[in-house]
Design a protein around this motif. Structure first.
Motif, PDB file in Angstrom:
ATOM      1  N   ASN A   1       0.825  -1.206   0.000  1.00  0.00           N
ATOM      2  CA  ASN A   1       0.000   0.000   0.000  1.00  0.00           C
ATOM      3  C   ASN A   1       0.861   1.258   0.000  1.00  0.00           C
ATOM      4  N   VAL A   2       0.200   2.389  -0.189  1.00  0.00           N
ATOM      5  CA  VAL A   2       0.859   3.698  -0.149  1.00  0.00           C
ATOM      6  C   VAL A   2       0.042   4.621   0.743  1.00  0.00           C
ATOM      7  N   VAL A   3       0.716   5.407   1.564  1.00  0.00           N
ATOM      8  CA  VAL A   3       0.076   6.526   2.264  1.00  0.00           C
ATOM      9  C   VAL A   3       0.628   7.814   1.652  1.00  0.00           C
ATOM     10  N   SER A   4      -0.305   8.690   1.253  1.00  0.00           N
ATOM     11  CA  SER A   4       0.062   9.915   0.538  1.00  0.00           C
ATOM     12  C   SER A   4      -0.364  11.134   1.348  1.00  0.00           C
ATOM     13  N   PRO A   5       0.551  11.719   2.127  1.00  0.00           N
ATOM     14  CA  PRO A   5       0.174  12.859   2.968  1.00  0.00           C
ATOM     15  C   PRO A   5       0.328  14.206   2.261  1.00  0.00           C
ATOM     16  N   GLU A   6      -0.497  15.143   2.690  1.00  0.00           N
ATOM     17  CA  GLU A   6      -0.326  16.540   2.323  1.00  0.00           C
ATOM     18  C   GLU A   6       0.904  17.057   3.057  1.00  0.00           C
ATOM     19  N   ALA A   7       1.400  18.223   2.678  1.00  0.00           N
ATOM     20  CA  ALA A   7       2.556  18.806   3.352  1.00  0.00           C
ATOM     21  C   ALA A   7       2.276  18.970   4.840  1.00  0.00           C
ATOM     22  N   MET A   8       3.270  18.654   5.667  1.00  0.00           N
ATOM     23  CA  MET A   8       3.105  18.762   7.111  1.00  0.00           C
ATOM     24  C   MET A   8       2.736  20.192   7.499  1.00  0.00           C
ATOM     25  N   GLY A   9       1.772  20.317   8.408  1.00  0.00           N
ATOM     26  CA  GLY A   9       1.339  21.628   8.852  1.00  0.00           C
ATOM     27  C   GLY A   9       0.165  22.183   8.086  1.00  0.00           C
ATOM     28  N   SER A  10      -0.245  21.495   6.994  1.00  0.00           N
ATOM     29  CA  SER A  10      -1.378  21.976   6.209  1.00  0.00           C
ATOM     30  C   SER A  10      -2.673  21.728   6.975  1.00  0.00           C
ATOM     31  N   THR A  11      -3.628  22.657   6.827  1.00  0.00           N
ATOM     32  CA  THR A  11      -4.921  22.513   7.492  1.00  0.00           C
ATOM     33  C   THR A  11      -6.033  22.172   6.511  1.00  0.00           C
ATOM     34  N   GLY A  12      -5.870  22.532   5.228  1.00  0.00           N
ATOM     35  CA  GLY A  12      -6.934  22.296   4.270  1.00  0.00           C
ATOM     36  C   GLY A  12      -8.185  23.042   4.680  1.00  0.00           C
ATOM     37  N   ALA A  13      -9.334  22.377   4.566  1.00  0.00           N
ATOM     38  CA  ALA A  13     -10.601  23.016   4.918  1.00  0.00           C
ATOM     39  C   ALA A  13     -10.880  22.948   6.416  1.00  0.00           C
TER      40      ALA A  13
ATOM     41  N   THR B   1      -3.005   0.873   8.794  1.00  0.00           N
ATOM     42  CA  THR B   1      -2.987   0.194   7.498  1.00  0.00           C
ATOM     43  C   THR B   1      -2.187  -1.100   7.572  1.00  0.00           C
ATOM     44  N   LEU B   2      -1.071  -1.079   8.280  1.00  0.00           N
ATOM     45  CA  LEU B   2      -0.293  -2.307   8.461  1.00  0.00           C
ATOM     46  C   LEU B   2      -1.141  -3.384   9.130  1.00  0.00           C
ATOM     47  N   ALA B   3      -1.971  -2.973  10.066  1.00  0.00           N
ATOM     48  CA  ALA B   3      -2.742  -3.930  10.857  1.00  0.00           C
ATOM     49  C   ALA B   3      -3.995  -4.428  10.152  1.00  0.00           C
ATOM     50  N   ASN B   4      -4.474  -3.689   9.161  1.00  0.00           N
ATOM     51  CA  ASN B   4      -5.747  -4.040   8.521  1.00  0.00           C
ATOM     52  C   ASN B   4      -5.491  -4.928   7.306  1.00  0.00           C
ATOM     53  N   ARG B   5      -5.857  -6.188   7.417  1.00  0.00           N
ATOM     54  CA  ARG B   5      -5.545  -7.154   6.367  1.00  0.00           C
ATOM     55  C   ARG B   5      -6.433  -7.011   5.132  1.00  0.00           C
ATOM     56  N   TRP B   6      -7.406  -6.108   5.187  1.00  0.00           N
ATOM     57  CA  TRP B   6      -8.292  -5.921   4.034  1.00  0.00           C
ATOM     58  C   TRP B   6      -7.932  -4.659   3.250  1.00  0.00           C
ATOM     59  N   ILE B   7      -6.822  -4.049   3.570  1.00  0.00           N
ATOM     60  CA  ILE B   7      -6.329  -2.906   2.793  1.00  0.00           C
ATOM     61  C   ILE B   7      -5.143  -3.390   1.982  1.00  0.00           C
ATOM     62  N   ASN B   8      -5.289  -3.366   0.675  1.00  0.00           N
ATOM     63  CA  ASN B   8      -4.243  -3.904  -0.211  1.00  0.00           C
ATOM     64  C   ASN B   8      -4.296  -3.231  -1.572  1.00  0.00           C
ATOM     65  N   GLY B   9      -3.119  -2.905  -2.114  1.00  0.00           N
ATOM     66  CA  GLY B   9      -3.050  -2.275  -3.426  1.00  0.00           C
ATOM     67  C   GLY B   9      -3.717  -0.912  -3.460  1.00  0.00           C
ATOM     68  N   THR B  10      -3.669  -0.211  -2.337  1.00  0.00           N
ATOM     69  CA  THR B  10      -4.452   1.004  -2.158  1.00  0.00           C
ATOM     70  C   THR B  10      -3.557   2.207  -1.870  1.00  0.00           C
ATOM     71  N   VAL B  11      -3.962   3.369  -2.379  1.00  0.00           N
ATOM     72  CA  VAL B  11      -3.331   4.641  -2.028  1.00  0.00           C
ATOM     73  C   VAL B  11      -4.263   5.367  -1.071  1.00  0.00           C
ATOM     74  N   LEU B  12      -3.780   5.625   0.134  1.00  0.00           N
ATOM     75  CA  LEU B  12      -4.592   6.284   1.148  1.00  0.00           C
ATOM     76  C   LEU B  12      -4.118   7.727   1.308  1.00  0.00           C
ATOM     77  N   ASP B  13      -4.977   8.670   0.966  1.00  0.00           N
ATOM     78  CA  ASP B  13      -4.656  10.080   1.118  1.00  0.00           C
ATOM     79  C   ASP B  13      -4.909  10.518   2.561  1.00  0.00           C
ATOM     80  N   ILE B  14      -4.081  11.435   3.034  1.00  0.00           N
ATOM     81  CA  ILE B  14      -4.324  12.031   4.354  1.00  0.00           C
ATOM     82  C   ILE B  14      -4.059  13.524   4.247  1.00  0.00           C
ATOM     83  N   HIS B  15      -5.131  14.292   4.477  1.00  0.00           N
ATOM     84  CA  HIS B  15      -5.061  15.757   4.359  1.00  0.00           C
ATOM     85  C   HIS B  15      -6.255  16.357   5.064  1.00  0.00           C
ATOM     86  N   GLY B  16      -6.303  17.674   5.112  1.00  0.00           N
ATOM     87  CA  GLY B  16      -7.365  18.355   5.841  1.00  0.00           C
ATOM     88  C   GLY B  16      -8.558  18.745   4.989  1.00  0.00           C
ATOM     89  N   GLY B  17      -8.628  18.213   3.771  1.00  0.00           N
ATOM     90  CA  GLY B  17      -9.773  18.512   2.911  1.00  0.00           C
ATOM     91  C   GLY B  17      -9.483  19.610   1.911  1.00  0.00           C
TER      92      GLY B  17
END
Length: 215
Positions: free
Chosen positions: A170-182, A199-215
């Motif tokens: 899997n991939v985790v794709s974060p926004e720049a640190m310190g960003s607030t978004g919406a 994500t490491l612990a969840n066996r049903w997440i695979n081949g996925t890009v997970l975005d993390i940002h403030g909207g």
């Protein structure tokens, strides 16, 4: 659930002395995992490992130097591996030099690919591998070279999830640190680390890009 799955697991964090890598290592330790962190400096990795209250080892490893891979592989086998290799050059294509472009590719693309390839035989089939990219892949903000490389990393994960099944990738794709978004919360390494360990612990997440940002 995270603590139950990661307790006793061996988690590798490549780049574990950086801000995001260090936060991931800390979350994994808190979940009861045995953790190995890497840095280009063996001394720096050992010093960082000593700061944790848990089973943490530090080794020297450079994703651009294949001669350092033996120490990495000797530390295995691993249940989970997180590769945080980064070269944060935010130059546009018109401004970047050929040498700078080669350096980004060597670390963020070739470095991740070759490290993953070396690690594959040392991974538990029921475990997972996770890469850190960045939301420049879809919000370029003028940094076209890094945006393209992040996008390549995000394409790599689902391809490897098929090629290396049943190992999850899997991939985790974060926004720049310190960003607030919406929102009002300024995201930081701890927020990224919480998503990574879940994500490491969840066996049903695979081949996925997970975005993390403030909207």
């Amino acid at each position: 659930m995270t603590d139950a799955v990661l307790a006793g697991a061996h988690v590798l964090v490549v780049g574990g002395t950086g801000k995001i890598g260090g936060a991931i290592a800390g979350h994994a330790v808190s979940a009861g995992a045995r953790v190995t962190i890497t840095s280009r400096s063996a001394e720096g990795a050992a010093q960082a490992a000593a700061n944790y209250d848990g089973d943490v080892a530090g080794i020297g490893f450079d994703v651009t130097d294949h001669e350092t891979v033996d120490a990495l592989l000797a530390a295995g086998p691993f249940d989970h591996a997180v590769i945080t290799a980064a070269d944060n050059s935010f130059k546009g294509l018109s401004d970047i030099t050929a040498e700078e472009l080669d350096a980004i590719i060597a670390v963020k693309l070739k470095g991740i690919m070759w490290t993953a390839r070396h690690l594959r035989p040392r991974m538990d089939e029921k475990g997972s591998m996770l890469f850190i990219s960045g939301m420049l892949s879809r919000r370029p903000a003028g940094a076209a070279p890094l945006a393209a490389i992040n996008a390549a990393v995000e394409t790599l994960a689902p391809a490897l999830a098929q090629e290396w099944a049943p190992l999850r990738v899997n991939v985790v794709s974060p926004e720049a640190m310190g960003s607030t978004g919406a929102g009002s919360h300024a995201g930081g390494p701890g927020d990224v680390a919480a998503l990574v360990t879940a994500t490491l612990a969840n066996r049903w997440i695979n081949g996925t890009v997970l975005d993390i940002h403030g909207g």
